[in-house]
Design a protein around this motif. Sequence first.
Motif, PDB file in Angstrom:
ATOM      1  N   ILE A 246       0.845  -1.195   0.000  1.00 48.25           N
ATOM      2  CA  ILE A 246       0.000   0.000   0.000  1.00 48.25           C
ATOM      3  C   ILE A 246       0.877   1.241   0.000  1.00 48.25           C
ATOM      4  N   LYS A 247       0.693   2.083  -1.014  1.00 48.87           N
ATOM      5  CA  LYS A 247       1.448   3.326  -1.136  1.00 48.87           C
ATOM      6  C   LYS A 247       0.455   4.495  -1.178  1.00 48.87           C
ATOM      7  N   ILE A 277     -10.378 -12.321  10.036  1.00 56.79           N
ATOM      8  CA  ILE A 277      -9.231 -11.956   9.189  1.00 56.79           C
ATOM      9  C   ILE A 277      -9.513 -10.649   8.461  1.00 56.79           C
ATOM     10  N   GLN A 278     -10.710 -10.535   7.890  1.00 62.07           N
ATOM     11  CA  GLN A 278     -11.074  -9.317   7.146  1.00 62.07           C
ATOM     12  C   GLN A 278     -11.190  -8.112   8.069  1.00 62.07           C
ATOM     13  N   LEU A 279     -11.808  -8.285   9.243  1.00 56.16           N
ATOM     14  CA  LEU A 279     -11.947  -7.166  10.184  1.00 56.16           C
ATOM     15  C   LEU A 279     -10.593  -6.654  10.657  1.00 56.16           C
ATOM     16  N   ALA A 280      -9.673  -7.577  10.958  1.00 55.71           N
ATOM     17  CA  ALA A 280      -8.344  -7.174  11.414  1.00 55.71           C
ATOM     18  C   ALA A 280      -7.646  -6.336  10.353  1.00 55.71           C
ATOM     19  N   PHE A 281      -7.740  -6.767   9.102  1.00 51.28           N
ATOM     20  CA  PHE A 281      -7.106  -6.009   8.013  1.00 51.28           C
ATOM     21  C   PHE A 281      -7.743  -4.628   7.882  1.00 51.28           C
ATOM     22  N   GLU A 282      -9.065  -4.579   7.898  1.00 54.31           N
ATOM     23  CA  GLU A 282      -9.761  -3.300   7.742  1.00 54.31           C
ATOM     24  C   GLU A 282      -9.363  -2.315   8.837  1.00 54.31           C
ATOM     25  N   GLU A 283      -9.411  -2.753  10.089  1.00 54.74           N
ATOM     26  CA  GLU A 283      -9.183  -1.834  11.198  1.00 54.74           C
ATOM     27  C   GLU A 283      -7.738  -1.350  11.249  1.00 54.74           C
ATOM     28  N   VAL A 284      -6.763  -2.259  11.099  1.00 48.56           N
ATOM     29  CA  VAL A 284      -5.355  -1.841  11.162  1.00 48.56           C
ATOM     30  C   VAL A 284      -5.029  -0.927   9.992  1.00 48.56           C
ATOM     31  N   THR A 285      -5.473  -1.277   8.809  1.00 48.85           N
ATOM     32  CA  THR A 285      -5.157  -0.459   7.636  1.00 48.85           C
ATOM     33  C   THR A 285      -5.758   0.938   7.762  1.00 48.85           C
ATOM     34  N   GLN A 286      -6.998   1.032   8.232  1.00 46.90           N
ATOM     35  CA  GLN A 286      -7.626   2.348   8.394  1.00 46.90           C
ATOM     36  C   GLN A 286      -6.909   3.164   9.458  1.00 46.90           C
ATOM     37  N   LEU A 288      -3.713   2.961  10.224  1.00 53.14           N
ATOM     38  CA  LEU A 288      -2.428   3.396   9.670  1.00 53.14           C
ATOM     39  C   LEU A 288      -2.616   4.498   8.629  1.00 53.14           C
ATOM     40  N   LEU A 289      -3.634   4.377   7.795  1.00 48.38           N
ATOM     41  CA  LEU A 289      -3.887   5.419   6.797  1.00 48.38           C
ATOM     42  C   LEU A 289      -4.240   6.741   7.462  1.00 48.38           C
ATOM     43  N   THR A 290      -4.840   6.675   8.648  1.00 52.25           N
ATOM     44  CA  THR A 290      -5.192   7.885   9.388  1.00 52.25           C
ATOM     45  C   THR A 290      -3.983   8.476  10.096  1.00 52.25           C
ATOM     46  N   GLU A 291      -3.152   7.608  10.687  1.00 50.80           N
ATOM     47  CA  GLU A 291      -2.053   8.059  11.539  1.00 50.80           C
ATOM     48  C   GLU A 291      -0.808   8.510  10.774  1.00 50.80           C
ATOM     49  N   LEU A 292      -0.534   7.891   9.619  1.00 48.04           N
ATOM     50  CA  LEU A 292       0.714   8.159   8.902  1.00 48.04           C
ATOM     51  C   LEU A 292       0.555   9.324   7.936  1.00 48.04           C
ATOM     52  N   THR A 313       0.753  -9.773   9.351  1.00 44.68           N
ATOM     53  CA  THR A 313       1.959  -9.004   9.646  1.00 44.68           C
ATOM     54  C   THR A 313       1.888  -7.696   8.875  1.00 44.68           C
ATOM     55  N   PHE A 314       2.020  -6.569   9.587  1.00 48.46           N
ATOM     56  CA  PHE A 314       2.017  -5.245   8.969  1.00 48.46           C
ATOM     57  C   PHE A 314       3.387  -4.610   9.184  1.00 48.46           C
ATOM     58  N   LEU A 315       4.026  -4.209   8.101  1.00 53.20           N
ATOM     59  CA  LEU A 315       5.263  -3.432   8.153  1.00 53.20           C
ATOM     60  C   LEU A 315       4.945  -2.048   7.598  1.00 53.20           C
ATOM     61  N   TYR A 316       5.357  -0.990   8.307  1.00 57.29           N
ATOM     62  CA  TYR A 316       4.969   0.343   7.846  1.00 57.29           C
ATOM     63  C   TYR A 316       6.016   1.378   8.224  1.00 57.29           C
ATOM     64  N   ASN A 317       5.981   2.483   7.506  1.00 56.63           N
ATOM     65  CA  ASN A 317       6.990   3.538   7.654  1.00 56.63           C
ATOM     66  C   ASN A 317       6.596   4.499   8.771  1.00 56.63           C
ATOM     67  N   GLY A 318       7.366   5.584   8.873  1.00 63.39           N
ATOM     68  CA  GLY A 318       7.045   6.630   9.837  1.00 63.39           C
ATOM     69  C   GLY A 318       7.766   6.470  11.161  1.00 63.39           C
ATOM     70  N   PRO A 319       7.506   7.384  12.083  1.00 66.10           N
ATOM     71  CA  PRO A 319       8.118   7.286  13.416  1.00 66.10           C
ATOM     72  C   PRO A 319       7.557   6.096  14.176  1.00 66.10           C
ATOM     73  N   GLN A 320       8.183   5.768  15.296  1.00 61.32           N
ATOM     74  CA  GLN A 320       7.740   4.627  16.090  1.00 61.32           C
ATOM     75  C   GLN A 320       6.255   4.768  16.415  1.00 61.32           C
ATOM     76  N   LEU A 321       5.475   3.743  16.046  1.00 63.89           N
ATOM     77  CA  LEU A 321       4.019   3.845  16.159  1.00 63.89           C
ATOM     78  C   LEU A 321       3.413   2.467  16.375  1.00 63.89           C
ATOM     79  N   ASP A 322       2.900   2.257  17.569  1.00 58.49           N
ATOM     80  CA  ASP A 322       2.166   1.027  17.887  1.00 58.49           C
ATOM     81  C   ASP A 322       0.682   1.372  17.847  1.00 58.49           C
TER      82      ASP A 322
END
Length: 363
Positions: A246-247, A277-286, A288-292, A313-322
Amino acid sequence: MIRIEHLKKEYPNVTPLKDVNVEIHDGDVISVIGPSGTGKSTLLRCINLLEKPTAGKIWFDDQEITDPKCDINKVRQRMGMVFQSFNLFGHKTVIENIMLAPMALLGRSKQEAYDTGMRLLRTVGLSEKALNYPDELSGGQKQRIAIARTLAMDPEVILLDEPTSALDPTMVGEVQAVIRDLAKTGKTLLIVTHEMNFARAICNRVFFMDEGGVYEDGSPEQIFDHPQREKTRRFVYRLKVIEFNIKGRDCDFPGMIGETAAYCIRNQIERKLAGRIQLAFEEVTQLLLTELDDPSIQAACEYSEKTGIAEWTFLYNGPQLDVMTSGNDLALSVLKGVTEHAAYNCLEGSDYPNQLKLTIRAS
């Protein structure tokens, strides 16, 4: 005993073997495993030159058998092969099938070949079938006869190409029992097989084939319990994987949700687990898209058919962010409801310094 250097086998539309480099030692019992189409059977057929390599060299003891001057028929007398399709002569009896090669190639007398053949039939438990014809036998019996026929030449090396793949499941065990006994004789065996438990039980080495060669070579304990390389791990744990790169915020988020749903259906994942599985992807991705500020995310889900466990497994850029400690209570409540375990790691110096692993709740 056998040394292979830079072996390549190329066909007009595919190159199953690109660069094989391996040594096989006297007495090795090697299981050759891997996905379909990775050159397992081709490797065996190149070793005894039933397939002529496109490039590379093969030594058997100190003799280069890929040298055009080599008498390959002499070499094959020391190297037996058992095919998945039996290849018995239908017009000859069982004992005649076994006697033929020793008499024709080794100059054995008819009596000597007969005595050896009967001894081998007793070894594989089929002495009472000596005067039967192949079409009077079951698939498992035919394969045991094929093994006896190979042993009649007393080869130093035996190549077995998926010896149980053409058999009814009820007949697999009887052939495997014969091969287990054969593995204890000290002969060198290479066995292409899709039966992982069988492979683990009989061998001292495992070749995992992929990427045009022996991708990983190790003991059964290494390959099946502690694989060192990613494709080996995915294969032995029977992992089904979906990945997204995702870019930016303009990604096709609905399309990825649809692909995730199709992935779950394709792999026959139980409905409740698929929903998590689908809910986990939706929530984490949203999140990250909001925070980064400028999101760059690699997301991968692995579902193990062996264990029934799914992990994101999610790998993502930016400052340290849990994201599991973010202030979005609703998203975190959903994530905690669908996950068994969450682990965040900071990977300093990486292009993707943040890693989040989620184990999805199975029940």
